[in-house]
Design a protein around this motif. Structure first.
Motif, PDB file in Angstrom:
ATOM      1  N   ASN A   1       0.872  -1.153   0.061  1.00 44.92           N
ATOM      2  CA  ASN A   1      -0.015  -0.205   0.057  1.00 44.92           C
ATOM      3  C   ASN A   1       0.821   1.204   0.060  1.00 44.92           C
ATOM      4  O   ASN A   1       1.595   1.551   0.785  1.00 44.92           O
ATOM      5  CB  ASN A   1      -1.005   0.007   1.438  1.00 44.92           C
ATOM      6  CG  ASN A   1      -1.886   1.102   1.220  1.00 44.92           C
ATOM      7  OD1 ASN A   1      -1.641   2.216   0.958  1.00 44.92           O
ATOM      8  ND2 ASN A   1      -3.179   0.797   1.498  1.00 44.92           N
ATOM      9  N   ARG A   2       1.107   1.915  -1.195  1.00 46.80           N
ATOM     10  CA  ARG A   2       1.953   2.858  -1.460  1.00 46.80           C
ATOM     11  C   ARG A   2       1.659   4.165  -0.113  1.00 46.80           C
ATOM     12  O   ARG A   2       2.699   4.639   0.453  1.00 46.80           O
ATOM     13  CB  ARG A   2       1.876   3.740  -2.648  1.00 46.80           C
ATOM     14  CG  ARG A   2       2.508   2.925  -3.686  1.00 46.80           C
ATOM     15  CD  ARG A   2       2.336   3.446  -4.908  1.00 46.80           C
ATOM     16  NE  ARG A   2       2.636   4.905  -5.056  1.00 46.80           N
ATOM     17  CZ  ARG A   2       3.926   5.316  -5.191  1.00 46.80           C
ATOM     18  NH1 ARG A   2       4.841   4.324  -5.451  1.00 46.80           N
ATOM     19  NH2 ARG A   2       4.191   6.687  -5.489  1.00 46.80           N
TER      20      ARG A   2
ATOM     21  N   HIS B   1       7.324   5.181   6.525  1.00 43.89           N
ATOM     22  CA  HIS B   1       8.524   5.506   6.521  1.00 43.89           C
ATOM     23  C   HIS B   1       8.942   7.145   6.896  1.00 43.89           C
ATOM     24  O   HIS B   1       9.932   7.536   7.390  1.00 43.89           O
ATOM     25  CB  HIS B   1       9.334   5.397   5.006  1.00 43.89           C
ATOM     26  CG  HIS B   1       9.549   3.794   4.847  1.00 43.89           C
ATOM     27  ND1 HIS B   1      10.470   2.904   5.510  1.00 43.89           N
ATOM     28  CD2 HIS B   1       8.791   3.181   4.214  1.00 43.89           C
ATOM     29  CE1 HIS B   1      10.217   1.780   5.208  1.00 43.89           C
ATOM     30  NE2 HIS B   1       9.311   1.810   4.556  1.00 43.89           N
ATOM     31  N   VAL B   2       8.030   8.022   6.342  1.00 44.19           N
ATOM     32  CA  VAL B   2       8.043   9.537   6.743  1.00 44.19           C
ATOM     33  C   VAL B   2       7.862   9.572   8.284  1.00 44.19           C
ATOM     34  O   VAL B   2       8.809  10.387   9.017  1.00 44.19           O
ATOM     35  CB  VAL B   2       7.019  10.313   6.204  1.00 44.19           C
ATOM     36  CG1 VAL B   2       6.861  11.561   6.700  1.00 44.19           C
ATOM     37  CG2 VAL B   2       7.308  10.248   4.525  1.00 44.19           C
TER      38      VAL B   2
ATOM     39  N   HIS C   1      12.698   6.418  -1.875  1.00 44.34           N
ATOM     40  CA  HIS C   1      13.085   6.326  -3.383  1.00 44.34           C
ATOM     41  C   HIS C   1      12.789   5.356  -4.062  1.00 44.34           C
ATOM     42  O   HIS C   1      12.366   5.570  -5.365  1.00 44.34           O
ATOM     43  CB  HIS C   1      14.753   6.442  -3.112  1.00 44.34           C
ATOM     44  CG  HIS C   1      15.339   6.754  -4.441  1.00 44.34           C
ATOM     45  ND1 HIS C   1      15.145   7.830  -5.375  1.00 44.34           N
ATOM     46  CD2 HIS C   1      15.945   5.633  -5.017  1.00 44.34           C
ATOM     47  CE1 HIS C   1      15.994   7.486  -6.507  1.00 44.34           C
ATOM     48  NE2 HIS C   1      16.288   6.453  -6.494  1.00 44.34           N
ATOM     49  N   VAL C   2      12.736   4.145  -3.575  1.00 43.72           N
ATOM     50  CA  VAL C   2      12.261   2.934  -4.111  1.00 43.72           C
ATOM     51  C   VAL C   2      10.978   3.041  -4.612  1.00 43.72           C
ATOM     52  O   VAL C   2      10.448   2.460  -5.621  1.00 43.72           O
ATOM     53  CB  VAL C   2      12.491   1.760  -3.320  1.00 43.72           C
ATOM     54  CG1 VAL C   2      11.855   0.482  -4.042  1.00 43.72           C
ATOM     55  CG2 VAL C   2      14.119   1.261  -3.209  1.00 43.72           C
ATOM     56  N   MET C   3      10.117   3.818  -3.975  1.00 45.96           N
ATOM     57  CA  MET C   3       8.803   3.943  -4.240  1.00 45.96           C
ATOM     58  C   MET C   3       8.367   5.149  -5.106  1.00 45.96           C
ATOM     59  O   MET C   3       7.380   5.320  -5.712  1.00 45.96           O
ATOM     60  CB  MET C   3       7.896   4.581  -3.026  1.00 45.96           C
ATOM     61  CG  MET C   3       7.728   3.322  -2.002  1.00 45.96           C
ATOM     62  SD  MET C   3       7.117   3.994  -0.513  1.00 45.96           S
ATOM     63  CE  MET C   3       5.689   4.608  -1.011  1.00 45.96           C
ATOM     64  N   GLY C   4       9.566   5.700  -5.805  1.00 47.77           N
ATOM     65  CA  GLY C   4       9.640   6.787  -6.781  1.00 47.77           C
ATOM     66  C   GLY C   4       9.233   8.165  -6.293  1.00 47.77           C
ATOM     67  O   GLY C   4       8.994   9.163  -7.066  1.00 47.77           O
TER      68      GLY C   4
END
Length: 411
Positions: free
Chosen positions: A182-183, A190-191, A223-226
């Motif tokens: 789930n983006r 992470h934030v 970063h991996v999530m774009g």
């Protein structure tokens, strides 16, 4: 059960082929006969895999281990039969025997360990990337993938995996991705981890490197999530600086440009270098604890004493007058003229860059003078301490600090 009988029949057929090809003599059969045996072996194996997948997909948790053991034991028999047949086929081809003997070199590598997933959102991306590489994107049978997935995911943390699941591997993997891939939740997790780094008052390598590692891990996942984490320096840097000890904050601010926005890479590099300097023992020749090292004694000659001391400035204690304040606020030191401050710093054996004891200006990780940019403290800058305001002094004396540090008193 029909699937159980069909799987057993396939196992028996493969074992018969295995026993037959194990006793093959070189040249006893031609290439076409051997290739036909290999086709039969592949057909029986396909029948085994199909029925095995059906049995595993409908099995209860208690039955999975038995199916896994059967698969592991049977896999060796099938692989050995394939090896014997392929080797015999290569030997039966004239082109192979006429060129040169085949040199066999078998290298057995240790299997890569599949990481476990504990059901926490912050660890999902790392687990998913490795599991897809080692298992999901391979040509392994579905039953094998399902067994590995249930081994890697904790059933107590993710009950979905431990329940009696009616679907196969593809359905279970899809369900896990729908729950954890789930983006929005991943980004918030992470934030939040970045924002909630606990502020530390310990100016130690362990505390500083913990902050560095946490920042790296959180931003790497984003970063991996774009997400454009490379453009967040103006926001992230002040947040990270607020988590640092007061002394480290002061050193960082002294090393930064007063007008430019520092980058996150510069901050993390600074923290890494400071952690390294805090963990490094400073060895100098001077008044300190004396010890004799036998490894430095020459045979037949006098022993050579090695003097080593590490002096650390106590927080809130003046390194000049030993009062209950830092030297930056020492009234006696601040009222001195430029030459008197230089003499006082030299007498107290202070670093001319940070005004602390225990190291020289060359070893000091702190920033340079805020007034002229040279390697000395702003309180020891001739430009800022000119006694005649109308007198224009554009630069500090070239090499003044170096001369003092080397014992030259002609300033």
């Amino acid at each position: 059960m029909a699937e159980l009988n069909l799987r057993a029949s396939a196992i028996k057929a493969i074992k018969r082929i295995h026993d037959r090809v194990s006793g093959f003599q070189q040249g006893a059969f031609d290439e076409f006969h051997l290739e036909q045996e290999l086709k039969s072996l592949s057909a029986h194996y396909a029948r085994f895999v199909t029925n095995h997948d059906l049995l595993v997909g409908n099995a209860a948790n208690a039955e999975l281990e038995a199916h896994e053991k059967l698969w592991e034991g049977f896999k060796g028999i099938y692989n050995n039969a394939c090896t014997h047949l392929n080797r015999a086929i290569m030997g039966a081809k004239p082109s192979q025997s006429a060129v040169m003997p085949v040199r066999e070199c078998e290298v057995k590598l240790e299997p890569l360990a599949i990481p476990t997933f504990d059901g926490t959102m912050q660890n999902w991306l790392a687990f998913k990337d490795v599991f897809e590489l080692l298992v999901h994107n391979t040509d392994y049978p579905e039953a094998y993938k399902l067994g590995k997935l249930r081994q890697a995911v904790s059933a107590s943390a993710v009950p979905l995996v431990g329940s009696v699941y009616s679907g196969g591997y593809a359905d279970l993997w899809k369900a896990l991705k729908e729950r954890f891939d789930n983006r929005r939740q991943l980004a918030e997790t992470h934030v939040s981890r970045l924002l909630n780094i606990k502020p530390t008052t310990e100016d130690t390598p362990t505390a500083l490197l913990f902050i560095v590692d946490t920042v790296h891990e959180s931003l790497r996942a984003l970063h991996v999530m774009g997400l454009p984490v490379a453009e967040w320096d103006a926001v992230v840097v002040p947040i990270i600086v607020s988590k640092l000890p007061i002394t480290t904050q002061r050193e960082w601010n002294m090393s930064c440009s007063p007008t430019e926005i520092p980058s996150l890479d510069e901050l993390l590099t600074f923290l890494g270098q400071r952690a390294h300097s805090l963990s490094t023992t400073v060895v100098t020749w001077g008044n300190g604890v004396e010890f004799t090292s036998k490894s430095h004694q020459r045979a037949g000659g006098p022993s050579r004493a090695v003097r080593s001391h590490v002096v650390s400035a106590e927080e809130g204690k003046c390194t000049y007058c030993q009062g209950a304040h830092r030297i930056m606020k020492c009234a006696r030191f601040l009222v001195m003229k430029y030459e008197d401050r230089i003499t006082a710093a030299k007498t107290a054996r202070l670093c001319f860059n940070c005004l602390k004891q225990g190291h020289s200006a060359r070893q000091c990780p702190s920033g340079n003078c805020r007034h002229c940019g040279r390697k000395h403290n702003s309180l020891l800058c001739r430009e800022s301490l000119s006694q005649n305001p109308s007198e224009s002094v554009s630069t500090c004396p070239e090499g003044a600090v170096t001369a003092i540090a080397s014992g030259n008193s002609n300033l």
